[in-house]
Design an enzyme around this catalytic site. Structure first.
Site, PDB file in Angstrom:
ATOM      1  CG  ASP A 195       5.558  -0.554  -2.872  1.00  0.00           C
ATOM      2  OD1 ASP A 195       5.777  -0.158  -3.775  1.00  0.00           O
ATOM      3  OD2 ASP A 195       5.603  -0.241  -1.690  1.00  0.00           O
TER       4      ASP A 195
ATOM      5  CG  ASN B 186       7.129  -3.992  -9.595  1.00  0.00           C
ATOM      6  OD1 ASN B 186       7.318  -4.873  -8.882  1.00  0.00           O
ATOM      7  ND2 ASN B 186       5.888  -3.588 -10.037  1.00  0.00           N
TER       8      ASN B 186
ATOM      9  NE  ARG C  45      11.103   0.878  -3.100  1.00  0.00           N
ATOM     10  CZ  ARG C  45      10.344   0.940  -2.112  1.00  0.00           C
ATOM     11  NH1 ARG C  45      10.860   0.925  -0.935  1.00  0.00           N
ATOM     12  NH2 ARG C  45       8.970   0.856  -2.267  1.00  0.00           N
TER      13      ARG C  45
ATOM     14  NE  ARG D 282       9.670   3.885 -11.563  1.00  0.00           N
ATOM     15  CZ  ARG D 282       9.447   3.472  -9.909  1.00  0.00           C
ATOM     16  NH1 ARG D 282      10.525   3.598  -9.102  1.00  0.00           N
ATOM     17  NH2 ARG D 282       8.282   3.247  -9.708  1.00  0.00           N
TER      18      ARG D 282
ATOM     19  CG  HIS E  62       6.355  -1.463 -13.638  1.00  0.00           C
ATOM     20  ND1 HIS E  62       6.099  -1.269 -12.297  1.00  0.00           N
ATOM     21  CD2 HIS E  62       6.619   0.108 -13.622  1.00  0.00           C
ATOM     22  CE1 HIS E  62       6.016  -0.252 -11.844  1.00  0.00           C
ATOM     23  NE2 HIS E  62       6.579   0.617 -12.780  1.00  0.00           N
TER      24      HIS E  62
ATOM     25  CB  SER F 169      -3.140   3.305  -6.163  1.00  0.00           C
ATOM     26  OG  SER F 169      -2.158   4.231  -6.635  1.00  0.00           O
TER      27      SER F 169
ATOM     28  CD1 TRP G 261      -5.205   7.562 -11.909  1.00  0.00           C
ATOM     29  CD2 TRP G 261      -4.480   7.263 -14.145  1.00  0.00           C
ATOM     30  NE1 TRP G 261      -6.206   6.531 -12.439  1.00  0.00           N
ATOM     31  CE2 TRP G 261      -5.745   6.349 -13.942  1.00  0.00           C
ATOM     32  CE3 TRP G 261      -3.757   7.181 -15.096  1.00  0.00           C
ATOM     33  CZ2 TRP G 261      -6.080   5.373 -14.689  1.00  0.00           C
ATOM     34  CZ3 TRP G 261      -4.233   6.188 -16.346  1.00  0.00           C
ATOM     35  CH2 TRP G 261      -5.435   5.164 -16.191  1.00  0.00           C
TER      36      TRP G 261
ATOM     37  CG  LEU H 223      -6.915 -17.871  -6.360  1.00  0.00           C
ATOM     38  CD1 LEU H 223      -6.747 -17.605  -4.844  1.00  0.00           C
ATOM     39  CD2 LEU H 223      -5.615 -17.283  -7.018  1.00  0.00           C
TER      40      LEU H 223
ATOM     41  CG  LEU I 134      -3.447  -0.079   5.176  1.00  0.00           C
ATOM     42  CD1 LEU I 134      -4.862   0.185   5.896  1.00  0.00           C
ATOM     43  CD2 LEU I 134      -3.441  -1.353   4.685  1.00  0.00           C
ATOM     44  CB  SER I 135      -0.672   3.207  -0.470  1.00  0.00           C
ATOM     45  OG  SER I 135       0.697   3.373   0.159  1.00  0.00           O
TER      46      SER I 135
ATOM     47  CD  GLU J 281      -3.901 -10.688  12.703  1.00  0.00           C
ATOM     48  OE1 GLU J 281      -2.872 -10.251  13.335  1.00  0.00           O
ATOM     49  OE2 GLU J 281      -4.622 -10.700  13.669  1.00  0.00           O
TER      50      GLU J 281
HETATM   51  C1  IPE Z   1       0.900   1.164  -3.543  1.00  0.00           C
HETATM   52  O1  IPE Z   1       2.169   1.561  -3.922  1.00  0.00           O
HETATM   53  C2  IPE Z   1       0.156   1.090  -5.031  1.00  0.00           C
HETATM   54  C3  IPE Z   1       0.125  -0.279  -5.665  1.00  0.00           C
HETATM   55  C4  IPE Z   1       1.025  -0.967  -5.035  1.00  0.00           C
HETATM   56  C5  IPE Z   1      -0.660  -0.220  -6.932  1.00  0.00           C
HETATM   57  P1  IPE Z   1       2.817   2.877  -4.285  1.00  0.00           P
HETATM   58  O2  IPE Z   1       4.388   2.658  -4.425  1.00  0.00           O
HETATM   59  O3  IPE Z   1       2.048   3.721  -5.191  1.00  0.00           O
HETATM   60  O4  IPE Z   1       2.463   3.640  -2.768  1.00  0.00           O
HETATM   61  P2  IPE Z   1       3.070   4.684  -2.017  1.00  0.00           P
HETATM   62  O5  IPE Z   1       3.310   5.908  -2.977  1.00  0.00           O
HETATM   63  O6  IPE Z   1       4.671   4.216  -1.826  1.00  0.00           O
HETATM   64  O7  IPE Z   1       2.368   5.054  -0.745  1.00  0.00           O
HETATM   65  C1  IPE Z   2       4.743  -1.175  -7.302  1.00  0.00           C
HETATM   66  O1  IPE Z   2       6.062  -0.891  -7.443  1.00  0.00           O
HETATM   67  C2  IPE Z   2       3.905  -1.200  -8.630  1.00  0.00           C
HETATM   68  C3  IPE Z   2       3.130  -0.144  -8.656  1.00  0.00           C
HETATM   69  C4  IPE Z   2       2.785   0.613  -7.703  1.00  0.00           C
HETATM   70  C5  IPE Z   2       2.351   0.115  -9.934  1.00  0.00           C
HETATM   71  P1  IPE Z   2       6.584   0.660  -7.506  1.00  0.00           P
HETATM   72  O2  IPE Z   2       6.462   1.276  -9.011  1.00  0.00           O
HETATM   73  O3  IPE Z   2       5.731   1.519  -6.633  1.00  0.00           O
HETATM   74  O4  IPE Z   2       8.130   0.569  -7.107  1.00  0.00           O
HETATM   75  P2  IPE Z   2       8.817   1.251  -6.157  1.00  0.00           P
HETATM   76  O5  IPE Z   2       8.038   1.382  -4.796  1.00  0.00           O
HETATM   77  O6  IPE Z   2       9.157   2.563  -6.739  1.00  0.00           O
HETATM   78  O7  IPE Z   2      10.185   0.736  -5.976  1.00  0.00           O
HETATM   79 MG    MG Z   3       6.146   1.849  -4.698  1.00  0.00          MG
END
Ligand code: IPE
Ligand code: IPE
Ligand code: MG
Length: 238
Positions: A12, A14, A16, A25, A29, A57, A61, A123, A188-189, A200
């Site tokens: 999570d 990317n 920000r 953004r 990625h 996730s 979409w 792995l 956990l999203s 853990e």
């Molecule tokens: C969870 O991150 C999904 C992935 C890392 C692929 P999100 O950034 O989409 O989740 P929320 O919206 O903050 O819960």
């Molecule tokens: C995680 O980074 C990657 C995916 C969910 C695809 P984000 O795109 O959720 O980045 P933030 O959380 O908006 O910073």
């Molecule tokens: Mg995110």
């Protein structure tokens, strides 16, 4: 040090991370995808046997179309280069999630990569794509129902926990020992809800593209210092 057999990561931050650098953004990625390669190598070197990363996730979409498109293009490129990485790192690659909703060329690349890498025994790297835990459980229950209808499972049998586990995308893979989420969010999203029953958790403020091998080692050290219980008392656990 007690090395976890299976580490799951919610990649999570990317967006920000890119914003903090004054970049779009999608740059986040791109750099996040590069970091996945590095962390796979480090995980293998540390003796971790399974690494499962949340890359896209079922809810993602709903992001703007151009961002989803950019992520899918990155994925196309990643899958192309991943054969060489799998060979170099002796790495088996599997994709979990509902692949049927992905573009056909992506589905083909995944099938090719899974077949190509299936006998590598370093792995095991699992990528969660179009993955949602509730969707996975729903698909598992529907698969059980259709096996009951066709007689593969005797009709009228009780559904057991083992049956559900065996019909999840992660069938045959041990549950994660350690779950890491980057970028300061502590939820956990919709990731591996069933599998994380006794996992853990480790949270860090570091954004995914800035998460290094040393950060992974730090998380493993914290994990290693914890006492796992699985419902037992502190006295029972040695
Ligand atoms: C969870 O991150 C999904 C992935 C890392 C692929 P999100 O950034 O989409 O989740 P929320 O919206 O903050 O819960
Ligand atoms: C995680 O980074 C990657 C995916 C969910 C695809 P984000 O795109 O959720 O980045 P933030 O959380 O908006 O910073
Ligand atoms: Mg995110």
């Amino acid at each position: 040090m007690n090395i976890p057999e299976h580490v799951a990561i919610i990649l999570d931050g990317n967006g920000r991370w890119a914003k903090s650098k004054g970049m779009p953004r999608t740059y986040g990625h791109t750099m996040g995808a590069k970091n996945v390669e590095k962390i796979c190598r480090c995980a293998g070197e540390m003796g971790i046997k399974y690494l499962t990363v949340y890359a896209f996730s079922t809810e993602n979409w709903s992001r703007p179309g151009d961002e989803v498109g950019a992520i899918m293009d990155l994925l196309r490129n990643y899958l192309k280069t991943c054969k060489a990485t799998a060979e170099k790192n002796n790495m088996r690659v599997r994709v979990i999630g509902d692949k049927s909703a992905l573009a056909e060329d992506i589905q083909r690349s995944i099938a090719e990569l899974e077949e190509f890498s299936k006998d590598y025994d370093g792995l095991t790297f699992q990528i969660a794509l179009n993955y949602g835990s509730r969707d996975e459980i729903k698909r598992a229950v529907n698969a059980i129902l259709s096996e009951m209808k066709s007689g593969v499972i005797p009709e009228g049998s009780e559904i057991t926990e083992e049956m559900i586990s065996a019909h999840l995308d992660t069938a045959g893979i041990p549950d994660p020992d350690l779950l890491i989420r980057t970028s300061g969010e502590e939820r956990l999203s919709n990731y591996l809800l069933w599998q994380c029953a006794y996992t853990e958790f480790y949270f860090t403020d570091v954004h995914w593209p800035a998460f290094t091998g040393d950060e992974l080692k730090k998380a493993v050290e914290v994990y290693s210092s914890r006492q796992r219980r699985f419902g037992k008392t502190g006295e029972q656990v040695s």
